[in-house]
Design a protein around this motif. Sequence first.
Motif, PDB file in Angstrom:
ATOM      1  N   GLU A  38     -45.074  45.654 -47.339  1.00 42.18           N
ATOM      2  CA  GLU A  38     -43.468  45.681 -48.246  1.00 42.18           C
ATOM      3  C   GLU A  38     -44.663  47.563 -49.653  1.00 42.18           C
ATOM      4  O   GLU A  38     -45.006  47.571 -50.899  1.00 42.18           O
ATOM      5  CB  GLU A  38     -44.633  45.075 -50.229  1.00 42.18           C
ATOM      6  N   ASP A  75     -35.522  42.193 -53.934  1.00 39.34           N
ATOM      7  CA  ASP A  75     -37.326  43.053 -54.438  1.00 39.34           C
ATOM      8  C   ASP A  75     -37.575  43.100 -56.033  1.00 39.34           C
ATOM      9  O   ASP A  75     -36.782  44.124 -56.640  1.00 39.34           O
ATOM     10  CB  ASP A  75     -38.226  44.074 -53.884  1.00 39.34           C
ATOM     11  N   THR A  76     -38.970  43.161 -56.835  1.00 36.37           N
ATOM     12  CA  THR A  76     -39.016  43.254 -58.034  1.00 36.37           C
ATOM     13  C   THR A  76     -40.109  44.131 -58.319  1.00 36.37           C
ATOM     14  O   THR A  76     -41.076  43.859 -57.750  1.00 36.37           O
ATOM     15  CB  THR A  76     -37.928  42.089 -58.646  1.00 36.37           C
ATOM     16  N   VAL A  77     -40.174  44.748 -59.308  1.00 40.58           N
ATOM     17  CA  VAL A  77     -40.703  45.465 -60.251  1.00 40.58           C
ATOM     18  C   VAL A  77     -41.071  46.342 -60.740  1.00 40.58           C
ATOM     19  O   VAL A  77     -40.021  46.139 -61.865  1.00 40.58           O
ATOM     20  CB  VAL A  77     -41.184  47.611 -58.834  1.00 40.58           C
ATOM     21  N   ILE A  84     -46.680  51.550 -61.220  1.00 38.18           N
ATOM     22  CA  ILE A  84     -46.033  50.378 -61.050  1.00 38.18           C
ATOM     23  C   ILE A  84     -46.813  49.396 -61.150  1.00 38.18           C
ATOM     24  O   ILE A  84     -48.687  49.678 -60.208  1.00 38.18           O
ATOM     25  CB  ILE A  84     -45.085  49.958 -59.603  1.00 38.18           C
ATOM     26  N   GLY A  86     -48.671  45.381 -59.522  1.00 38.63           N
ATOM     27  CA  GLY A  86     -47.905  44.726 -58.222  1.00 38.63           C
ATOM     28  C   GLY A  86     -47.812  43.239 -58.849  1.00 38.63           C
ATOM     29  O   GLY A  86     -48.390  42.799 -59.883  1.00 38.63           O
ATOM     30  N   LYS A  87     -48.879  42.931 -57.365  1.00 42.09           N
ATOM     31  CA  LYS A  87     -48.993  41.054 -57.499  1.00 42.09           C
ATOM     32  C   LYS A  87     -50.556  41.112 -58.119  1.00 42.09           C
ATOM     33  O   LYS A  87     -51.041  41.956 -57.117  1.00 42.09           O
ATOM     34  CB  LYS A  87     -48.801  40.371 -56.512  1.00 42.09           C
ATOM     35  N   LYS A 151     -46.595  37.039 -58.471  1.00 36.67           N
ATOM     36  CA  LYS A 151     -45.275  37.656 -59.659  1.00 36.67           C
ATOM     37  C   LYS A 151     -45.756  38.949 -59.688  1.00 36.67           C
ATOM     38  O   LYS A 151     -47.024  39.387 -59.847  1.00 36.67           O
ATOM     39  CB  LYS A 151     -45.127  36.854 -60.266  1.00 36.67           C
ATOM     40  N   ALA A 152     -44.570  39.900 -60.000  1.00 32.03           N
ATOM     41  CA  ALA A 152     -45.194  41.113 -60.480  1.00 32.03           C
ATOM     42  C   ALA A 152     -45.212  41.424 -61.477  1.00 32.03           C
ATOM     43  O   ALA A 152     -44.693  40.636 -62.107  1.00 32.03           O
ATOM     44  CB  ALA A 152     -43.832  41.753 -59.805  1.00 32.03           C
TER      45      ALA A 152
END
Length: 191
Positions: A38, A75-77, A84, A86-87, A151-152
């Motif tokens: 990713e 994909d979710t951001v 951004i 991330g997780k 989870k983002a």
Amino acid sequence: MIDLGNKKLILASQSPRRKELLKGLGFDFEVRIKDTNEDFPLNLDTSEVAGFLSVKKATAFVHEIGPNEIVLTSDTVVILDGEILGKPSNQEEAFEMLSGLSGKMHLVTTGITFLTLEKEITLSDTAKVFFKTLSKSEIEYYITNFKPFDKAGGYGIQEWIGFVGVEKIEGSYFTVMGLPIHLVYDVLKKW
């Protein structure tokens, strides 16, 4: 329910939320998983990252797709102040992310890609999410009980933190959940 004719829908995601949402539309589908790196170019505009990653996930299936298959990737951001999130990899990172989101507005962008042997369609949708100011104990309770490490942004809007922390949303709730289901429906009904 929409009849896809002789087409078979493949959801390329292990997210239980995406499975639940797609099932809610009434589509029959199969789940196939493929690990995908990713990473994304650091000079890419934050609004384009979710779509870029969605295409990257779809491309991983390009040599395995059948003649009557539609592969759906997503994909979710989470974007806070142009960065951004991330997780989170641990409790400390999750706490830092949620503390940063507390009392602020952030963006959630979800990109979706449909891939067949004939074509590729990529769309994205963005929602604004407004969090109330969260106490340290609220953040700690959520992390301890819900373990949001997959989870983002370190949270799931459909969980406790969304119930108590989200003051309002401008845009689709389902985009924040990880699948802009209105866009999925619109594309698939044209098939």
